[in-house]
Design a protein around this motif. Structure first.
Motif, PDB file in Angstrom:
ATOM      1  N   LYS A 136       0.830  -1.209   0.000  1.00 31.22           N
ATOM      2  CA  LYS A 136       0.000   0.000   0.000  1.00 31.22           C
ATOM      3  C   LYS A 136       0.869   1.266   0.000  1.00 31.22           C
ATOM      4  CE  LYS A 136      -3.497   2.598  -0.001  1.00 31.22           C
ATOM      5  NZ  LYS A 136      -4.219   2.787  -1.259  1.00 31.22           N
ATOM      6  N   LEU A 137       1.969   1.246   0.746  1.00 30.74           N
ATOM      7  CA  LEU A 137       2.866   2.412   0.768  1.00 30.74           C
ATOM      8  C   LEU A 137       3.493   2.654  -0.603  1.00 30.74           C
ATOM      9  CD1 LEU A 137       4.628   1.922   4.240  1.00 30.74           C
ATOM     10  CD2 LEU A 137       3.076   3.781   3.622  1.00 30.74           C
ATOM     11  N   ALA A 138       3.882   1.565  -1.285  1.00 29.91           N
ATOM     12  CA  ALA A 138       4.443   1.704  -2.640  1.00 29.91           C
ATOM     13  C   ALA A 138       3.374   2.230  -3.605  1.00 29.91           C
ATOM     14  CB  ALA A 138       4.983   0.357  -3.123  1.00 29.91           C
ATOM     15  N   ASP A 139       2.159   1.731  -3.445  1.00 29.18           N
ATOM     16  CA  ASP A 139       1.026   2.209  -4.260  1.00 29.18           C
ATOM     17  C   ASP A 139       0.808   3.704  -4.022  1.00 29.18           C
ATOM     18  OD1 ASP A 139      -1.504   2.203  -5.709  1.00 29.18           O
ATOM     19  OD2 ASP A 139      -2.476   2.157  -3.747  1.00 29.18           O
ATOM     20  N   ARG A 140       0.830   4.120  -2.757  1.00 30.42           N
ATOM     21  CA  ARG A 140       0.635   5.536  -2.432  1.00 30.42           C
ATOM     22  C   ARG A 140       1.773   6.393  -2.990  1.00 30.42           C
ATOM     23  NH1 ARG A 140      -2.823   9.038   0.268  1.00 30.42           N
ATOM     24  NH2 ARG A 140      -4.179   7.335  -0.399  1.00 30.42           N
ATOM     25  N   LEU A 141       3.009   5.875  -2.927  1.00 29.03           N
ATOM     26  CA  LEU A 141       4.155   6.640  -3.437  1.00 29.03           C
ATOM     27  C   LEU A 141       4.001   6.903  -4.937  1.00 29.03           C
ATOM     28  CD1 LEU A 141       6.896   7.966  -3.058  1.00 29.03           C
ATOM     29  CD2 LEU A 141       7.968   5.713  -3.302  1.00 29.03           C
ATOM     30  N   HIS A 142       3.623   5.878  -5.699  1.00 23.72           N
ATOM     31  CA  HIS A 142       3.469   6.105  -7.139  1.00 23.72           C
ATOM     32  C   HIS A 142       2.303   7.049  -7.423  1.00 23.72           C
ATOM     33  CE1 HIS A 142       2.359   5.121 -11.401  1.00 23.72           C
ATOM     34  NE2 HIS A 142       3.648   5.418 -11.508  1.00 23.72           N
ATOM     35  N   ASN A 143       1.221   6.936  -6.668  1.00 22.06           N
ATOM     36  CA  ASN A 143       0.097   7.863  -6.841  1.00 22.06           C
ATOM     37  C   ASN A 143       0.522   9.305  -6.545  1.00 22.06           C
ATOM     38  OD1 ASN A 143      -1.851   6.055  -7.687  1.00 22.06           O
ATOM     39  ND2 ASN A 143      -2.493   5.534  -5.609  1.00 22.06           N
ATOM     40  N   MET A 144       1.378   9.483  -5.512  1.00 19.99           N
ATOM     41  CA  MET A 144       1.854  10.831  -5.181  1.00 19.99           C
ATOM     42  C   MET A 144       2.762  11.370  -6.296  1.00 19.99           C
ATOM     43  SD  MET A 144       0.455  11.813  -2.406  1.00 19.99           S
ATOM     44  CE  MET A 144       1.448  13.256  -2.061  1.00 19.99           C
ATOM     45  N   ARG A 145       3.539  10.477  -6.921  1.00 21.60           N
ATOM     46  CA  ARG A 145       4.430  10.909  -8.019  1.00 21.60           C
ATOM     47  C   ARG A 145       3.633  11.336  -9.249  1.00 21.60           C
ATOM     48  NH1 ARG A 145       8.861   5.931  -7.849  1.00 21.60           N
ATOM     49  NH2 ARG A 145      10.102   6.679  -6.064  1.00 21.60           N
ATOM     50  N   THR A 146       2.386  10.848  -9.345  1.00 18.30           N
ATOM     51  CA  THR A 146       1.592  11.123 -10.561  1.00 18.30           C
ATOM     52  C   THR A 146       0.303  11.874 -10.228  1.00 18.30           C
ATOM     53  OG1 THR A 146       0.639   8.886 -10.336  1.00 18.30           O
ATOM     54  CG2 THR A 146       2.516   9.130 -11.808  1.00 18.30           C
ATOM     55  N   LEU A 147       0.367  12.786  -9.248  1.00 17.45           N
ATOM     56  CA  LEU A 147      -0.823  13.546  -8.832  1.00 17.45           C
ATOM     57  C   LEU A 147      -1.245  14.594  -9.861  1.00 17.45           C
ATOM     58  CD1 LEU A 147      -0.520  14.473  -5.028  1.00 17.45           C
ATOM     59  CD2 LEU A 147      -2.198  12.991  -6.101  1.00 17.45           C
ATOM     60  N   GLY A 148      -0.333  14.995 -10.745  1.00 17.95           N
ATOM     61  CA  GLY A 148      -0.528  16.144 -11.631  1.00 17.95           C
ATOM     62  C   GLY A 148      -1.886  16.272 -12.293  1.00 17.95           C
ATOM     63  N   ARG A 157      -6.512  16.666  -0.790  1.00 19.03           N
ATOM     64  CA  ARG A 157      -7.061  15.631   0.101  1.00 19.03           C
ATOM     65  C   ARG A 157      -6.104  14.448   0.203  1.00 19.03           C
ATOM     66  NH1 ARG A 157      -9.315  10.936  -0.147  1.00 19.03           N
ATOM     67  NH2 ARG A 157      -9.522  10.862  -2.419  1.00 19.03           N
ATOM     68  N   ILE A 158      -5.605  13.992  -0.956  1.00 19.78           N
ATOM     69  CA  ILE A 158      -4.691  12.839  -0.970  1.00 19.78           C
ATOM     70  C   ILE A 158      -3.377  13.204  -0.274  1.00 19.78           C
ATOM     71  CG2 ILE A 158      -3.324  11.343  -2.498  1.00 19.78           C
ATOM     72  CD1 ILE A 158      -5.679  11.488  -4.497  1.00 19.78           C
ATOM     73  N   ALA A 159      -2.896  14.424  -0.501  1.00 22.66           N
ATOM     74  CA  ALA A 159      -1.643  14.863   0.127  1.00 22.66           C
ATOM     75  C   ALA A 159      -1.804  14.944   1.645  1.00 22.66           C
ATOM     76  CB  ALA A 159      -1.228  16.222  -0.426  1.00 22.66           C
ATOM     77  N   ASN A 160      -2.941  15.486   2.084  1.00 23.20           N
ATOM     78  CA  ASN A 160      -3.206  15.601   3.528  1.00 23.20           C
ATOM     79  C   ASN A 160      -3.233  14.228   4.180  1.00 23.20           C
ATOM     80  OD1 ASN A 160      -3.709  16.991   5.840  1.00 23.20           O
ATOM     81  ND2 ASN A 160      -5.877  17.295   5.454  1.00 23.20           N
ATOM     82  N   GLU A 161      -3.907  13.295   3.532  1.00 15.22           N
ATOM     83  CA  GLU A 161      -3.992  11.918   4.006  1.00 15.22           C
ATOM     84  C   GLU A 161      -2.593  11.287   4.082  1.00 15.22           C
ATOM     85  OE1 GLU A 161      -7.277   9.587   2.201  1.00 15.22           O
ATOM     86  OE2 GLU A 161      -5.640   8.339   1.460  1.00 15.22           O
ATOM     87  N   THR A 162      -1.771  11.567   3.075  1.00 13.31           N
ATOM     88  CA  THR A 162      -0.404  11.029   3.032  1.00 13.31           C
ATOM     89  C   THR A 162       0.429  11.542   4.198  1.00 13.31           C
ATOM     90  OG1 THR A 162      -0.498  10.845   0.624  1.00 13.31           O
ATOM     91  CG2 THR A 162       1.693  10.893   1.628  1.00 13.31           C
ATOM     92  N   LEU A 163       0.358  12.852   4.466  1.00 12.55           N
ATOM     93  CA  LEU A 163       1.144  13.448   5.549  1.00 12.55           C
ATOM     94  C   LEU A 163       0.625  13.019   6.925  1.00 12.55           C
ATOM     95  CD1 LEU A 163       1.590  17.078   4.148  1.00 12.55           C
ATOM     96  CD2 LEU A 163       3.318  15.275   4.255  1.00 12.55           C
ATOM     97  N   ASP A 164      -0.687  12.814   7.031  1.00  8.53           N
ATOM     98  CA  ASP A 164      -1.290  12.466   8.325  1.00  8.53           C
ATOM     99  C   ASP A 164      -1.122  11.003   8.691  1.00  8.53           C
ATOM    100  OD1 ASP A 164      -2.112  14.933   8.998  1.00  8.53           O
ATOM    101  OD2 ASP A 164      -4.264  14.552   8.900  1.00  8.53           O
ATOM    102  N   ILE A 165      -1.217  10.122   7.693  1.00 11.15           N
ATOM    103  CA  ILE A 165      -1.287   8.687   7.993  1.00 11.15           C
ATOM    104  C   ILE A 165      -0.129   7.898   7.394  1.00 11.15           C
ATOM    105  CG2 ILE A 165      -2.677   6.592   7.724  1.00 11.15           C
ATOM    106  CD1 ILE A 165      -3.948   8.559   9.626  1.00 11.15           C
ATOM    107  N   TYR A 166       0.059   7.976   6.076  1.00  9.54           N
ATOM    108  CA  TYR A 166       0.989   7.056   5.412  1.00  9.54           C
ATOM    109  C   TYR A 166       2.455   7.383   5.685  1.00  9.54           C
ATOM    110  CZ  TYR A 166      -3.051   5.031   3.122  1.00  9.54           C
ATOM    111  OH  TYR A 166      -4.245   4.399   2.894  1.00  9.54           O
ATOM    112  N   ALA A 167       2.832   8.662   5.653  1.00  8.78           N
ATOM    113  CA  ALA A 167       4.234   9.011   5.942  1.00  8.78           C
ATOM    114  C   ALA A 167       4.617   8.631   7.380  1.00  8.78           C
ATOM    115  CB  ALA A 167       4.476  10.501   5.685  1.00  8.78           C
TER     116      ALA A 167
END
Length: 708
Positions: A136-148, A157-167
């Motif tokens: 799931k972390l690898a999945d989130r990392l690729h999604n963050m790389r391709t947010l454009g 929303r996705i960035a906030n979730e990433t900083l709050d939970i996944y990072a």
């Protein structure tokens, strides 16, 4: 664009042909399943699972994790059931894919309750198989790389979730490289202007400091060569989100943060780590108090390294020294378990740390009343700022900064925490509420029959301590509610000429169904806590044909005659009223308060006098003999002003074997003072003795007991 053959070539470094072919087969299955599906960017959907598998391959994860990465969106996006994956690729891969699919459905930002509830699901998935969260972390990392291509609101929303939970989860699992990239990508999506400004400033400063950096690096390389010590030197970059947080929360300027040059030295053995430390200390002067040995005392997430800060070339130089294995652990954390599991105990040790953390999460989940309470406890463990203390036998315990001896006790074992009564810090008796510091040795003193105090919740910081204390107090209150409910119900039944033992099980069951109670103990607890009236339940329990007018009147007649005995401090469900402060010897009644149990008042108290003697809300009480507890009582003393009157009063109270809790002096006029004094006494006899002694003082004009 990466291809499956490029991935297979990379996997050839650490997987055999059979396992690589299984990964290939998963890729082709996913490619077929996702046929006709495209990402928001316009590229074929299969590129996403392939990119996720490449991220995991960089961490050298096992073939089942890579297969799950290829298939992780198949269940959710294509309608292929879990059973079909199990038939094709085995139960382990199917379980991983199912776990990742469930995590993908989580939307943390919808509501606080939903966020907390979903975090519980994530904890369960991690506990079953830690690889679920790695995929799931690898999945989130690729999604963050391709947010454009996403719209700005969804990006935030996705960035906030990433900083709050996944990072934070990546950090807690020791996956530094992944954590840093998630944080920087999340920061850029949340605050693009701030991120861009800091990035430009860093680039400009790096150009200005290029000569100094090269000079320091050359000095370090020369020193290692002189001592014949193997080691490669890497310049460390401060990442943007870290710089931003230091500016925001530590109120440091950009120049202050960047005026430190950071290097990492990676060598071949632990012995050489310490030799290199000696070499760099001979080259530049170390700053006092800035050395940390995380090799001897690893962090909770398995991180190991020597940290030292030096002063040289008119700047501060931060240096980290570690082995190649420690470097892999620092960058990949728990993922390094698969890299080293065959030929080293590094992965095994790291796995044990994660297992211990997950076990702690599961314990907290079981004790928490609801998901919000659970996530409140977990946040402490996701953002640790560690201290390291020792048990008397020399075992190292890692705790969050600000932890107290009570936190330490619960970290050892829940039973030790529950029975804790005192502690020694560095062999000296110390307060249970004082914060601990790294290097201290802590010894917990326990006593049989001891129990946690609600006051502890004011100063414990670990999730385990907080959840354990709340769980104990909740269980204790439940027991006390049931016992009080049983006494009140027995008293009401006696008024109707019955005993609890006389009531048939069938009758009890009918009453439970009528009141929609889960069980008889739940019904008793509701009576004890004041949510149901004992006399109403008693009448429901008595057979209908026996409830004639005579029995109904009997309840009224015997209500005042039936009393319960109070033996002093009754726990969390029976409280003594602050308004009248009853003490042994005072005539007392109990008033049932919905949700709070019974509050004991003096019969003369204004709070209960208006209710009337036959009120169903009142319970007539009597004091037990030989009460040893102390009770608070307030006195008002009028006396002539003179020097030393407080000392004289205190001495008089002490001679009467009582304790003063609080004393206040107010000027009544130029010649008189009014003193209010809060005392602890054992009953009316002792109080009368104290008041008599105070009246005998020459300056005292009147002594009265305060009843509000």
């Amino acid at each position: 664009m990466s291809t499956i053959e490029a991935l297979a070539e990379r996997l050839d470094d650490y997987l055999d042909d059979q396992k690589i072919n299984q990964v290939r087969r998963a890729y082709f299955y996913a490619e077929q399943a996702h046929e006709g599906q495209y990402r928001r960017s316009g590229e074929s959907y299969i590129h996403h699972p392939l990119a996720v598998a490449n991220i995991l391959a960089q961490m050298r994860l096992d073939h089942q994790s890579l297969m799950a990465a290829m298939l992780h969106d198949v269940i959710e996006d294509t309608g292929i059931p879990k059973d079909a994956l199990s038939d094709q690729f085995g139960a382990s891969v199917a379980e991983l894919v199912d776990g990742v699919s469930k995590l993908t459905q989580i939307e943390f930002r919808s509501r606080a309750e939903a966020q907390a509830e979903n975090f519980q699901k994530m904890t369960l998935a991690m506990a079953r198989d830690i690889r679920v969260i790695l995929v799931k972390l690898a999945d989130r990392l690729h999604n963050m790389r391709t947010l454009g291509p996403l719209n700005p609101e969804k990006r935030r929303r996705i960035a906030n979730e990433t900083l709050d939970i996944y990072a934070p989860i990546a950090h807690r699992l020791g996956m530094h490289s992944l954590c840093v990239e998630l944080e920087d990508l999340g920061f850029a999506a949340m605050h693009p202007m701030r991120s861009s400004y800091i990035a430009k400033a860093v680039k400009k400063l790096r150009g200005n400091h290029h000569e100094i950096i090269n000079e320091i690096r050359a000095s370090l390389e020369d020193k290692l060569a002189e001592r014949e010590l193997p080691g490669r030197i890497i310049g460390r970059e401060k990442h943007l989100y870290s710089i931003y947080n230091k500016m925001k929360f530590k109120h440091k300027s950009f120049d202050e943060i960047m005026d430190v040059y950071a290097f990492r030295v990676v060598t071949d053995s632990m012995d050489n780590c310490y030799r290199i430390l000696g070499a760099v200390h001979s080259l530049y002067k170390p700053l006092p108090g800035r050395f940390k040995d995380y090799i001897a005392m690893p962090k909770a997430n398995g991180y190991q390294s020597l940290h030292t800060t030096l002063f040289g070339k008119h700047v501060n130089i931060e240096i980290q020294i570690r082995t190649e294995e420690m470097e892999q652990i620092a960058n990949n954390g728990i993922a390094a378990h698969w890299m080293y599991k065959d030929d080293s105990d590094v992965g095994e040790v790291n796995q044990k740390r994660v297992d211990q953390w997950l076990q702690g999460l599961m314990e907290m989940r079981e004790r928490a009343d609801d998901s919000l309470e659970f996530i409140e406890h977990v946040k402490v463990d996701l953002f640790p700022d560690e201290i390291y203390v020792f048990t008397p036998k020399g075992r190292i315990m890692e705790l969050p900064r600000g932890a107290t001896p009570v936190d330490f006790a619960y970290t050892i074992h829940t039973d030790i925490g529950n029975a804790c009564v005192a502690c020694r810090v560095d062999k000296q008796l110390a307060s249970l509420s004082q914060p601990l510091y790294s290097g201290q040795t802590v010894e917990i003193i326990t006593a049989p029959g001891a129990r946690p105090s609600p006051v502890w919740l004011n100063y414990v910081v670990t999730g385990k301590a907080r959840s354990s204390i709340r769980h104990f107090l909740k269980t204790q209150q439940q027991r006390e509610s049931v016992e009080l409910g049983r006494q009140l119900l027995s008293k009401s039944l006696t008024g109707l000429g019955y005993r609890l033992a006389d009531i048939s099980d069938e009758r009890v069951q009918r009453v439970l169904e009528h009141n929609q109670a889960e069980g008889f103990e739940r019904l008793l607890a509701d009576i004890g806590i004041g949510n149901r009236m004992a006399y109403i339940v008693a009448r429901q329990l008595v057979p209908a044909d026996d409830q004639d007018e005579e029995n109904a009147l009997a309840l009224e007649e015997t209500h005042a005659g039936q009393t319960m005995t109070i033996a002093g401090s009754e726990g969390s469900i029976i409280h003594f009223a602050d308004c009248c402060k009853p003490i042994p010897g005072d005539p007392i009644v109990g008033r049932m308060s919905s949700g709070n149990g019974m509050v004991i008042h003096s019969e003369r108290c204004e709070s209960v006098r208006h209710l009337g003697a036959d009120s169903p809300h009142l319970v007539y009480l009597s004091w037990a003999k030989d009460i040893t507890d102390e009770f608070s009582v307030e006195l008002r003393i009028e006396m002539a002003r003179k020097r030393g009157l407080i000392a004289e009063l205190a001495n008089t109270v002490t001679l009467a074997e009582a304790n003063i809790e609080r004393i206040n002096v107010d000027e009544h006029d130029a010649h008189h003072s009014v003193i209010t004094m809060m005392l602890h006494v054992k009953g009316r006899k002792q109080l009368a003795r104290i008041m008599r002694r105070i009246r005998n003082l020459r300056a005292v004009e009147s002594v009265t007991r305060v009843r509000r």
